[in-house]
Design a protein around this motif. Structure first.
Motif: not given
Ligand code: ZN
Length: 109
Positions: A1-12
């Protein structure tokens, strides 16, 4: 499954949005991409969390409700009046706000 990190809140977070093309795996396996909670435009009545630090902690003390959205000509981005559970009210810019999607429908009138 694609996985991303949010630059705004820092969540993966896992991407499971239909229609989003799957990119080739990269060495670190993560892409920078706004998560849904940071991407949605907060509206009056939405439950939101204040992004005090990254990654976001979802501290109950940081839970608030959007009580006013201010569109000012002087601001590049709209700011919001957020009332927190303890009664304090703060002005926050979009990059400090995480929309709590679990309550997204129940708080929309
Ligand atoms: Zn985010």
């Amino acid at each position: 499954m694609p996985f991303a990190k949010c630059p705004n809140c820092g969540q993966s977070f896992h991407l499971h949005i239909k229609g989003v093309p799957v990119w080739p795996d990269e060495p670190n396996g993560e892409k920078e991409m706004l998560c849904p909670g940071c991407w949605i435009d907060p509206q009056v009545g939405h439950q939101v969390y204040f992004i005090r630090e990254k990654p976001i902690k979802f501290d109950p003390e940081d839970l608030g409700v959007v009580i006013e959205k201010i569109m000012g000509a002087e601001q590049e981005t709209p700011i919001r009046h957020i009332q927190f559970v303890d009664g304090r009210i703060e002005l926050l810019t979009r990059d400090k706000i995480y929309v709590d999607l679990k309550h997204h429908n129940s708080t929309t009138r």
